[in-house]
Design an enzyme around this catalytic site. Structure first.
Site, PDB file in Angstrom:
ATOM      1  N   LYS A 214     -64.379  78.338 -29.194  1.00  0.00           N
ATOM      2  CA  LYS A 214     -63.416  78.831 -30.186  1.00  0.00           C
ATOM      3  C   LYS A 214     -63.801  78.390 -31.601  1.00  0.00           C
ATOM      4  O   LYS A 214     -63.792  79.192 -32.516  1.00  0.00           O
ATOM      5  CB  LYS A 214     -61.996  78.323 -29.870  1.00  0.00           C
ATOM      6  CG  LYS A 214     -61.466  78.743 -28.515  1.00  0.00           C
ATOM      7  CD  LYS A 214     -60.018  78.326 -28.330  1.00  0.00           C
ATOM      8  CE  LYS A 214     -59.776  76.821 -28.326  1.00  0.00           C
ATOM      9  NZ  LYS A 214     -60.406  76.096 -27.200  1.00  0.00           N
TER      10      LYS A 214
ATOM     11  N   ARG B 270     -50.808  76.468 -27.993  1.00  0.00           N
ATOM     12  CA  ARG B 270     -51.401  75.929 -26.778  1.00  0.00           C
ATOM     13  C   ARG B 270     -50.386  75.883 -25.643  1.00  0.00           C
ATOM     14  O   ARG B 270     -50.728  75.509 -24.526  1.00  0.00           O
ATOM     15  CB  ARG B 270     -51.835  74.508 -27.101  1.00  0.00           C
ATOM     16  CG  ARG B 270     -53.045  74.031 -26.355  1.00  0.00           C
ATOM     17  CD  ARG B 270     -54.201  73.889 -27.180  1.00  0.00           C
ATOM     18  NE  ARG B 270     -55.122  72.872 -26.812  1.00  0.00           N
ATOM     19  CZ  ARG B 270     -56.074  72.495 -27.654  1.00  0.00           C
ATOM     20  NH1 ARG B 270     -56.146  73.002 -28.849  1.00  0.00           N
ATOM     21  NH2 ARG B 270     -56.944  71.619 -27.274  1.00  0.00           N
TER      22      ARG B 270
ATOM     23  N   ARG C  74     -72.000  68.833 -26.878  1.00  0.00           N
ATOM     24  CA  ARG C  74     -71.276  69.171 -28.117  1.00  0.00           C
ATOM     25  C   ARG C  74     -71.318  68.014 -29.117  1.00  0.00           C
ATOM     26  O   ARG C  74     -71.175  66.852 -28.746  1.00  0.00           O
ATOM     27  CB  ARG C  74     -69.819  69.496 -27.786  1.00  0.00           C
ATOM     28  CG  ARG C  74     -68.985  69.686 -29.047  1.00  0.00           C
ATOM     29  CD  ARG C  74     -67.872  70.621 -28.856  1.00  0.00           C
ATOM     30  NE  ARG C  74     -66.727  69.994 -28.203  1.00  0.00           N
ATOM     31  CZ  ARG C  74     -65.559  70.613 -28.086  1.00  0.00           C
ATOM     32  NH1 ARG C  74     -65.412  71.840 -28.531  1.00  0.00           N
ATOM     33  NH2 ARG C  74     -64.564  70.011 -27.486  1.00  0.00           N
TER      34      ARG C  74
ATOM     35  N   ARG D 150     -67.397  63.741 -29.640  1.00  0.00           N
ATOM     36  CA  ARG D 150     -65.961  63.457 -29.597  1.00  0.00           C
ATOM     37  C   ARG D 150     -65.645  62.569 -28.407  1.00  0.00           C
ATOM     38  O   ARG D 150     -66.168  62.776 -27.323  1.00  0.00           O
ATOM     39  CB  ARG D 150     -65.171  64.770 -29.488  1.00  0.00           C
ATOM     40  CG  ARG D 150     -64.988  65.444 -30.817  1.00  0.00           C
ATOM     41  CD  ARG D 150     -64.459  66.832 -30.681  1.00  0.00           C
ATOM     42  NE  ARG D 150     -63.316  66.959 -29.788  1.00  0.00           N
ATOM     43  CZ  ARG D 150     -62.608  68.074 -29.650  1.00  0.00           C
ATOM     44  NH1 ARG D 150     -62.945  69.149 -30.350  1.00  0.00           N
ATOM     45  NH2 ARG D 150     -61.595  68.127 -28.825  1.00  0.00           N
TER      46      ARG D 150
ATOM     47  N   ARG E 178     -58.465  67.733 -19.561  1.00  0.00           N
ATOM     48  CA  ARG E 178     -58.166  68.766 -20.569  1.00  0.00           C
ATOM     49  C   ARG E 178     -58.216  70.165 -19.943  1.00  0.00           C
ATOM     50  O   ARG E 178     -57.440  71.044 -20.311  1.00  0.00           O
ATOM     51  CB  ARG E 178     -59.143  68.661 -21.742  1.00  0.00           C
ATOM     52  CG  ARG E 178     -58.870  67.418 -22.587  1.00  0.00           C
ATOM     53  CD  ARG E 178     -60.002  67.122 -23.537  1.00  0.00           C
ATOM     54  NE  ARG E 178     -60.115  68.108 -24.582  1.00  0.00           N
ATOM     55  CZ  ARG E 178     -61.230  68.359 -25.252  1.00  0.00           C
ATOM     56  NH1 ARG E 178     -62.338  67.717 -24.960  1.00  0.00           N
ATOM     57  NH2 ARG E 178     -61.233  69.266 -26.202  1.00  0.00           N
TER      58      ARG E 178
HETATM   59  P1  AMP Z   1     -59.170  70.734 -29.866  1.00  0.00           P
HETATM   60  O1  AMP Z   1     -60.096  70.302 -30.948  1.00  0.00           O
HETATM   61  O2  AMP Z   1     -58.513  72.049 -30.159  1.00  0.00           O
HETATM   62  O3  AMP Z   1     -59.804  70.668 -28.502  1.00  0.00           O
HETATM   63  O4  AMP Z   1     -57.974  69.661 -29.841  1.00  0.00           O
HETATM   64  C1  AMP Z   1     -58.212  68.297 -29.558  1.00  0.00           C
HETATM   65  C2  AMP Z   1     -56.931  67.632 -29.116  1.00  0.00           C
HETATM   66  O5  AMP Z   1     -55.949  67.736 -30.161  1.00  0.00           O
HETATM   67  C3  AMP Z   1     -56.273  68.250 -27.892  1.00  0.00           C
HETATM   68  O6  AMP Z   1     -56.803  67.765 -26.677  1.00  0.00           O
HETATM   69  C4  AMP Z   1     -54.822  67.833 -28.095  1.00  0.00           C
HETATM   70  O7  AMP Z   1     -54.624  66.469 -27.787  1.00  0.00           O
HETATM   71  C5  AMP Z   1     -54.656  67.978 -29.611  1.00  0.00           C
HETATM   72  N1  AMP Z   1     -54.229  69.342 -29.996  1.00  0.00           N
HETATM   73  C6  AMP Z   1     -54.920  70.245 -30.772  1.00  0.00           C
HETATM   74  N2  AMP Z   1     -54.226  71.381 -30.930  1.00  0.00           N
HETATM   75  C7  AMP Z   1     -53.079  71.219 -30.231  1.00  0.00           C
HETATM   76  C8  AMP Z   1     -51.944  72.051 -29.975  1.00  0.00           C
HETATM   77  N3  AMP Z   1     -51.842  73.290 -30.500  1.00  0.00           N
HETATM   78  N4  AMP Z   1     -50.954  71.544 -29.199  1.00  0.00           N
HETATM   79  C9  AMP Z   1     -51.015  70.310 -28.682  1.00  0.00           C
HETATM   80  N5  AMP Z   1     -52.050  69.479 -28.855  1.00  0.00           N
HETATM   81  C10 AMP Z   1     -53.074  69.912 -29.639  1.00  0.00           C
END
Ligand code: AMP
Length: 210
Positions: free
Chosen positions: A13, A88, A123, A156, A167
């Site tokens: 994404k 999400r 990554r 990360r 996740r």
């Molecule tokens: P991402 O970079 O989108 O994979 O997000 C990393 C982490 O941030 C996720 O595993 C969640 O802990 C938190 N996070 C990001 N976006 C959201 C969202 N829309 N709702 C809830 N948690 C989020």
């Protein structure tokens, strides 16, 4: 163009959002990047979010809705945006709808769990601007250095294999139902995984009619 990119963690994404925002000339809003910056800067939001993020759990909906409504009200979002990593949950999607935030298209990037697990180990993200790379598929010009801002590329913490597994579980349980939610509204478009990043971008532009 108001667009949501849906997909499992590691589905691409962020990479596709970066490409699309250049092509479509609209900003990408990534709640993950906003939250990582908040954690790094030790803001009140960052302090609330850190433990959830480290464990691969979702940050509470009310925190996310606050972040996203503030960001979408900024001037650069007036002509459109790409949401990466939000909504999400169904509750987040309903909250956006209630706030009058509507979308033109929702693109779901379909990648198998096996492929995700093997991708995540490669990554790397820029600790400064959040741009994402992959050691094989999307390498930076200089190893360990961000092409865009010269920042350090790091792995990360939540890309560790055990955290990736949880996740993915969270994705299937909480996020995947959004496909049906947006299909009911006639907005869902799916893009199957392709052999290259460019081929996926082309496929996305095709389903968007661009
Ligand atoms: P991402 O970079 O989108 O994979 O997000 C990393 C982490 O941030 C996720 O595993 C969640 O802990 C938190 N996070 C990001 N976006 C959201 C969202 N829309 N709702 C809830 N948690 C989020």
């Amino acid at each position: 163009m108001k667009l949501i990119l849906l997909g499992a963690p590691g589905a691409g994404k962020g990479t596709q959002a970066d490409i699309l925002c250049d092509k479509l000339d609209i900003p990408t809003i990534s709640t993950g990047n906003i939250l990582r910056a908040a954690v790094k800067n030790g803001t009140p939001t960052g302090l609330k979010a850190k433990a959830f993020m480290d464990e691969g759990k979702l940050v509470p909906d009310e925190v996310i809705i606050g972040i996203i409504s503030e960001r979408l009200a900024e001037a650069d979002c007036a002509k459109g945006y790409i949401l990466d990593g939000v909504p999400r949950t169904i509750a987040q999607a309903e909250a956006l709808e209630r706030a009058g935030i509507l979308f033109d298209s929702v693109v779901s990037l379909e990648v198998s769990d096996e492929e995700i697990c093997s991708r995540m180990s490669g990554r790397r993200v820029c600790e400064n601007c959040g741009a994402s790379y992959h050691v094989v598929a999307v390498p930076p010009k200089t190893e360990g250095v961000c092409d865009k801002c010269g920042g350090n590329l790091i792995q990360r913490k939540d890309d560790a294999p055990e955290t990736v597994k949880s996740r993915l579980e969270v994705y299937h349980k909480e996020t995947e139902p959004l496909k049906a939610f947006y299909a009911e509204r006639g907005l869902l478009k799916t893009v199957e995984n392709q052999p290259t990043v460019e081929a996926i971008s082309q496929a996305i532009l095709r389903v968007l009619g661009r």
